[in-house]
Enzyme design. Structure first.
Site: not given
Ligand code: SD4
Length: 306
Positions: A201, A149, A179, A203
């Site tokens: 990260g 993200t 997420g 979610g």
């Molecule tokens: C999610 N946080 O959809 C987001 C994706 C992301 O590292 O940041 N991945 O969960």
């Protein structure tokens, strides 16, 4: 009042430079974060945000974004939005109204269409190829290493804090899965009286700690931005590991109302920051026994960083 801007991952470097320019030239934090994120949304070499984002299990790029203004506490968010150039612009527009601030799926798309947001098919040959290669393999979903993200947090010279996020979410997620990124308090938060934050990260794990609200509360209660960030990430990591035997990747950027930054992470995590005393620079944050070790990445080391 000084200005400052912090953003997630190396992919945000160019956007951070442009956001810094806006802030340096008396622009506001709102414009700065929208520009910074827009640069990442338009770049097809980043496969987790906007154009050329990674598809869900059905092969569709369904994107999430959030925006919050720390002066008014107004927020807007979109979930599972398909077919638009800039999800964060739509989230920003949704923050203007008193209700109906968080729209998902077809409702979000209808709103974006009605308000004239530019349409774009974000599935490129490259992202579809990745989908074909990976979609048959059975494996647990995890954050897409190194390019997840994009989150921006900025403070402008008026003392306004803003936070925003944009993502295509987890690669091969279920249709309709959201997420943390579009969920206020989990993936983003901003309050001029406390601080602002954005997360990246897994979610589902970030949401278990309502991490961005949590770190802002600690800053409001007198913690420095850095100690608040280190503490919320290490506490959640410890708690989930104890109760569930596993905690996936979690990284968090935050800023207090004076523009001091904080970063917490349980994996090696690159971020970019700039303020009125130094230009945009890339750093690496790593977990270090409940704390965070932060090192400046020199020009010669940059190619080795995600
Ligand atoms: C999610 N946080 O959809 C987001 C994706 C992301 O590292 O940041 N991945 O969960």
């Amino acid at each position: 009042m000084k200005w400052a801007v912090i953003s997630t991952w190396k992919m945000s470097y160019e956007g951070n430079l442009q956001a810094s320019d806006i802030l340096k030239n008396q622009g506001n934090a709102e414009e700065a974060v929208l520009r910074g994120i827009g640069i990442v949304e338009d770049d097809p070499s980043f496969h987790s945000v906007g154009y050329s984002g990674l598809p869900d299990i059905e092969g569709h790029v369904r994107m999430d974004a959030g925006f919050m203004h720390g002066r008014t506490l107004s927020f807007g968010a979109v979930g599972a939005l398909e077919g638009f150039r800039s999800p964060v612009q739509v989230a920003h527009k949704l923050a203007e109204r008193p209700t109906n601030n968080f729209l998902v799926g077809e409702g979000a798309a209808e709103y974006a269409r009605k308000h004239g947001f530019e349409e774009r098919d974000n599935l490129t040959d490259d992202s579809y190829q990745r989908y074909l290669e990976e979609s048959g393999k059975l494996k647990p979903l995890s954050a897409y290493k190194g390019h997840d993200t994009v989150g921006f947090v900025a403070l402008d010279r008026n003392g306004d804090l803003v936070s925003a996020t944009s993502t295509s979410g987890l690669f091969l997620k279920d249709k309709g899965r959201l997420g943390d990124s579009p969920v206020i308090g989990c993936g983003f938060y901003a309050d001029n009286e406390a601080g602002a934050a954005a997360a990246t990260g897994l979610g589902e794990d970030i949401a278990k700690g309502v991490l961005c609200y949590q770190v802002c509360t600690l800053m409001k209660n007198g913690y420095s931005a850095q100690s608040a960030a280190s503490q919320v990430v290490s506490d959640l990591t410890r708690s989930l590991t104890k109760r569930r035997e596993h905690c996936d990747s979690i990284s968090l950027i935050c800023m207090d109302k004076e523009g001091n930054i904080g970063v917490g992470t349980n994996i090696p995590f690159a971020f970019v920051c700039a303020d009125d005393t130094h230009p945009a620079q890339l750093y690496l944050a790593e977990p270090a026994e409940g704390d965070t070790r932060i090192t400046l990445i020199s020009a010669t080391e940059i190619s080795g960083i995600d």
